[in-house]
Write an enzyme that holds these catalytic residues in place. Structure first.
Site, PDB file in Angstrom:
ATOM      1  CB  ALA A 467      -4.149  13.006   2.693  1.00 48.72           C
ATOM      2  CG  ASP A 492      -7.986  13.230  -6.716  1.00 46.29           C
ATOM      3  OD1 ASP A 492      -7.490  11.820  -7.666  1.00 46.29           O
ATOM      4  OD2 ASP A 492      -7.571  13.342  -6.266  1.00 46.29           O
ATOM      5  NE  ARG A 503      -1.192   9.872   2.053  1.00 42.72           N
ATOM      6  CZ  ARG A 503      -0.712   8.790   1.124  1.00 42.72           C
ATOM      7  NH1 ARG A 503      -0.256   8.291   1.560  1.00 42.72           N
ATOM      8  NH2 ARG A 503      -0.285   9.355   0.645  1.00 42.72           N
ATOM      9  CG  ASN A 565       0.365  18.281  -9.473  1.00 42.10           C
ATOM     10  OD1 ASN A 565       0.493  19.589 -10.777  1.00 42.10           O
ATOM     11  ND2 ASN A 565      -1.014  17.487  -9.280  1.00 42.10           N
ATOM     12  CB  CYS A 620      29.753  16.593 -15.609  1.00 42.78           C
ATOM     13  SG  CYS A 620      29.590  17.946 -13.746  1.00 42.78           S
TER      14      CYS A 620
END
Length: 1042
Positions: A467, A492, A503, A565, A620
């Protein structure tokens, strides 16, 4: 910030006060919102921002945009991507060549055509679900009422006032926006009517709190578990649920909280006559509708109120720009045109009008900045692509707010300028601003011909074609970057998915599964065929340093990140620091965006500041004590990846080389190795399926184990009334007491889980997946024998959320167990070696046919039923488990516009104080622009350095020669390393033997460094002490040995 809050408060009206007034709530549609079908694959990222109900209102709305130059088409693009029902565009003007500098849907062949007609088909391609129409007739009072929002650009003030008056007085009111960009200046005005309902001011998830106790008094005192700080604010409304004992509070309407502390608050409720609180309970913020009221353009020009501020260093700028834009409107009305580029006479006329307007104003400014007026006059006729993109994002979001009532609208004026982008020598000679008959004449009118020539020769590395990358490469093409002697390298490694189309505006249906970089480059060339763009499909990482080598980085002028990222950003940042290249960084998250300028020798780098890590739920909690749906979804995805990806991958590791696998686990010999053998034994022997029916049996037993047996064991170990050693109930907040699930073939979620799990298990084992009906599947399940569960004593279940996962240690018992498991594995799966292979399933959230999200959503919802946690639908499960980043086109457009405004500064070697980092939130709306943080400077004697420095030493030096270099500068080098390897340390006596050896030999011999033939240097890290024996951080050292 306080003034902004006051302004919002002053505009709020209690609902009862406006009961008799015409109020705009949401678009009026003949179809109910529940009937609107949403393509959730396409719009998943937008739904993460807006939610279904808001999105349904959006797709029922009709919008009008008047004026289709750069700003108009940016807004149109964003609205079409948002997915409104219909967009009508109107422009009576004809295409001029200079329009192509900011209007990306016009081509040179369109010159002389009607602007709206020329770009309508290309807008329609963006989203075929939106009805894009052209209106060639003049605007009339009969025409406007069909729209839920109208935007006027390139409109004289007299016309704007006329149509705003009509929209404001219409019943219901029609939200009206007027916006324009003039060179590096821009303005927005919003009027959503006498009364406008906002359903959600900020779009954030409602705050929640888990209750620990409630008093019986008036007002009631509520304490909460101390896991996290309360996020409630005084005056907010909350509702209660799941309270035991004081059950009446669950039925009480939203109540106001006050006296909010870290872990407690009061509520305006009398609980003295209610039952005594026993346990449980959740308090959830209730977002109440807010009524906003607006003045017309006619009224507000004289009394604009407070302005939305973008840059705190220019706190006095908006009132001045309000006067300047009034004068500019008068100039246009009187002269019939905007001030001409570089025309001193027109600038003088505008200045006289500014002074006259200010003198007549009810709120005059103390001082007229004549230089500011001149800047506005000289560039007013020029429309810049970055300004259009930035304002297109802001105004596009205001249109969405008008159609949906989601997020706080602008109230009422916003002025912005990027005067720091202008040439330092402003004003330039008049000849610099004169048009040359090119598509860049609008940009030349602002920056001059010399800078335009420099722009054309830029060498840019654009990392990412999602985008952000699409918006950036579009801006580059419009600006003329790399269009005459320069180059843009676009890389990319991703391909185009359906969800990208809502988008990433350069992509179309026919581009699906194509590389993003090549599709984006092709689309950018359609905008400007002169763009010298090279598309690559390489990820920028240490693995591709032979592709993006020293020569490549050395030839660049600027690097622009368009990544999603942090790790990739950090790597690119490190290369920019190493090669001393400027980096323009940006990112978005829903309605929020940030930009950061990383300028060599001036600013800190991207990696200098880091966001704190996201808080992780204790193991847990995930395994035994979940209390929110996020815990269930995190657990479900972990189960998916463990059973269907990790375990089959380990099985293949055994099948590929059983001897090496067995040797490794026996050598390790700990609990982790034992678990690895158990998993491989399970997938290759104990649960290896040869038929689809066997896969169904595996799925049914999986259900029994995880949603019945393990829960039964848990409640056997910890009964509901068990207490801790301190006497408190073990099952107290935030723990939820669970219940077992009994399988039921009539339950759709039960069947969904079995179908998804069986199909995925079949995929792992390479079996066909028959499309059995629910009845056929139920019959298969009914034939499966399930052994009754018998609880075990002495079972240990971790209950401490602070317990660390200890590193496994080898024991004799583990070694014996591993030997036995290996024997069973060889006996049961030995014949499979060389003839059998498993197919690990890698999670993919955006394919609705692959059963991945069916498994995870069913798995999570079944676990939620175990613990009485509200379930979620498949979309919400995808957003959470798929860790989908909310994204909308408006935020992306605005952030890239801001980045490209910084590009102008970079081209002119602007000083530090000219640059701006930005954080913005379109939902509020809020802007926070500030000068970047300067890089830390270290001095020692006559030496001075920052993170941008690298010490380059010439010659094929020995270790001793290196030490001598530092000693001459009164520094003691005591350690030298290359990568992870220690080349020299004065602590080790044996290392003295290396003093006479060449560093170039040692890095190859010890560090195993491979130095490419064309690379002339290698890098080492030197640890040093100063004269006082204190450690001192020094720059990276490069040895230029060739």
């Amino acid at each position: 910030m306080q003034s902004g809050k006051r302004k919002a408060a002053e505009s709020e009206v209690a609902p009862q006060e406006s009961a008799n007034k015409a109020t705009r709530h949401a678009p009026t549609n003949t179809m109910s919102s529940a009937d609107v079908k949403i393509d959730e694959d396409l719009h998943s990222r937008q739904l993460a921002v807006y939610g279904r109900e808001t999105f349904r209102r959006l797709v029922g709305a009709d919008v009008l945009i008047v004026g289709l130059r750069g700003l108009g088409v940016e807004c149109a693009k964003n609205i079409v991507l948002a997915g409104v029902k219909g967009l009508t565009i109107q422009d009576t003007g004809l295409v001029e060549l200079k329009d192509l500098g900011a209007q990306f849907y016009l081509k040179e062949d369109d010159v002389g055509k009607n602007r709206a007609e020329a770009c309508a088909a290309r807008l329609q391609e963006l989203n075929t679900a939106v009805n894009v129409t052209v209106h060639n007739e003049p605007i009339t009072e009969e025409f406007l009422p069909k729209f839920q929002a109208v935007l006027f650009t390139e409109t004289k003030v007299s016309e704007a006032i006329k149509w705003n008056d009509f929209c404001h007085s219409h019943n219901p009111p029609i939200p009206f926006i007027r916006a324009d960009v003039r060179g590096v200046f821009g303005s927005v005005f919003c009027d959503f009517g006498p009364s406008f309902t906002v359903t959600d001011l900020d779009g954030e998830e409602p705050h929640k709190a888990i209750i620990a106790s409630i008093s019986n008094e008036n007002p009631a005192f509520v304490t909460c578990v101390d896991d996290e700080r309360l996020e409630f604010d005084d005056g907010e409304m909350v509702s209660f649920s799941e309270i035991k004992g004081m059950d009446g509070l669950n039925k009480y309407g939203p109540v106001k909280v006050k006296n909010v502390k870290v872990h407690s608050f009061h509520v305006e409720v009398d609980t003295s006559s209610m039952g005594t609180y026993e346990r449980g309970g959740i308090a959830v913020q209730v977002k109440m509708p807010v009524e906003k009221k607006y003045k017309t353009l006619r009224e507000s020009i004289a009394e604009p109120g407070e302005f939305l501020l973008s840059d705190f260093s220019k706190f006095d700028r908006p009132p001045k720009l309000h006067i300047c834009f009034q004068a500019l409107d008068k100039f246009q009305e009187e002269e019939g045109h905007l001030p001409r580029p570089g025309d001193a006479g027109d600038a003088a006329k505008l200045l006289a009008l500014v002074k006259a307007v200010n003198a007549a104003s009810k709120e005059p400014v103390e001082e007229i900045e004549e230089s500011l007026v001149t800047m506005l006059a000289y560039g007013a006729s020029g429309e810049l692509s970055p300004m259009a993109a930035m304002f297109g994002g802001l105004v596009g979001q205001e249109l969405v707010k008008a159609c949906t009532g989601k997020f706080q609208p602008l109230n009422q004026y916003f002025y912005f300028d990027s005067a720091e982008s202008l040439p330092k020598e402003f004003p330039l000679a008049a000849a610099e601003y004169q048009p040359v008959g090119s598509r860049y004449d609008s940009q030349i009118a602002v920056f001059g011909q010399t800078l335009q020539a420099k722009i054309a020769k830029l060498k840019v590395f654009l990392v990412g074609a999602g985008a952000l990358g699409c918006e950036l490469i579009k801006n580059f093409a419009l600006m003329g970057i790399a269009c005459d002697g320069g180059s843009v390298t676009l890389t990319d490694d991703d391909v185009i998915e359906k969800s990208n189309l809502s988008r990433q505006f350069l992509f179309r249906d026919w581009d699906l599964k194509q590389p993003k970089s090549t599709a984006a480059a092709k689309a950018a060339l359609a905008i400007n065929p002169a763009l010298a763009v090279q598309a690559q499909c390489n990820r920028v990482s240490p693995d591709t340093e032979m592709v993006f080598d020293d020569d490549f980085w050395g030839n660049l002028d600027v690097v622009v990140n368009a990544l999603d990222n942090v790790n990739a950003r950090l790597y690119v940042d490190s290369r920019c620091v190493y090669f001393c290249k400027p980096l323009l960084e940006s990112g978005t998250l829903g309605t929020k965006c940030n930009t950061q300028m990383v300028i060599p020798a001036l600013t800190e780098n991207y990696g200098a500041s880091r966001d704190p890590p996201e808080k992780q739920a204790p193991m847990c909690t995930l395994h035994s004590f979940p209390f929110i749906i996020d815990h269930c979804l995190t657990w479900a995805r972990s189960e998916f990846e463990g059973s269907l990806e990790k375990t089959p991958s380990e099985g293949n590791k055994y099948l590929t080389n059983p001897e090496a696998f067995i040797a490794e686990v026996k050598k390790t010999g700990d609990a982790t190795a034992k678990e690895a053998v158990e998993r491989v034994l399970d997938v290759l022997v104990e649960t290896r399926c040869l038929t689809y029916e066997a896969c169904v049996e595996w799925a049914r037993k999986y259900f029994q184990e995880y949603f019945h047996n393990r829960i039964a064991q848990l409640v056997f170990t910890f009964p509901e009334d068990v207490r801790t050693s301190q006497g408190a109930l073990f099952w107290s907040a935030p723990k939820r007491f669970p219940k077992v699930l009994n399988f039921d073939t009539s339950d759709p979620v039960h069947l969904q889980f079995i179908r998804a799990a069986a199909n995925l298990k079949a995929e792992v084992h390479g079996l066909a997946k028959p499309g059995v009906s629910d009845a056929e599947l139920a019959a298969m399940i009914s034939a499966i024998k399930i052994e009754p569960f018998v609880p075990k004593t002495g079972v240990t279940i971790e209950t401490d959320p602070k317990a660390d996962k200890k590193a496994p240690t080898a024991s004799a018992d583990d070694e014996t167990l591993i030997a036995g498991l290996v024997d069973r594995l060889v006996g049961g799966a030995g014949q499979l070696v060389g003839s059998y292979k498993l197919a690990p399933v890698e999670f993919e959230k955006d394919d609705d046919t692959n059963f991945h999200m069916d498994f995870i959503s069913a798995c999570a919802n079944l676990r939620a039923r175990n613990y009485d946690i509200p379930e979620v639908d498949k979309l919400q499960a995808k957003l959470i488990a798929g860790r989908i980043i909310p994204a909308i086109a408006t935020t992306t457009a605005m952030s890239t516009g801001l980045v490209c405004l910084e590009m102008y500064k970079l081209l002119q070697d602007a000083p530090m104080e000219a640059y701006r980092n930005t954080f913005a939130n379109l939902a509020l709306p809020l802007f926070a622009m500030a000068e970047p943080i300067s890089s830390k400077k270290i001095t020692y004697n006559d030496l001075e350095w920052t993170l941008w420095d690298r010490w380059i030493m010439e010659g094929d030096l020995t270790v001793q020669e290196l030490l001598n270099w530092f000693e001459e500068r009164k520094l003691t080098a005591y350690s030298v390393s290359c990568g992870q390897s220690l080349i020299y340390n004065n602590f080790f006596a044996k290392h003295k033997e290396r003093l006479g050896r060449k560093l170039s030999e040692l890095v190859v011999e010890i560090a195993k460094l491979e130095i490419p033939a064309k690379r002339r240097h290698f890098d080492i890290v030197v640890a040093v002490e100063d004269e006082e024996g204190e450690d001192l951080d020094v720059p990276l050292v490069s040895i230029r040995f060739r």
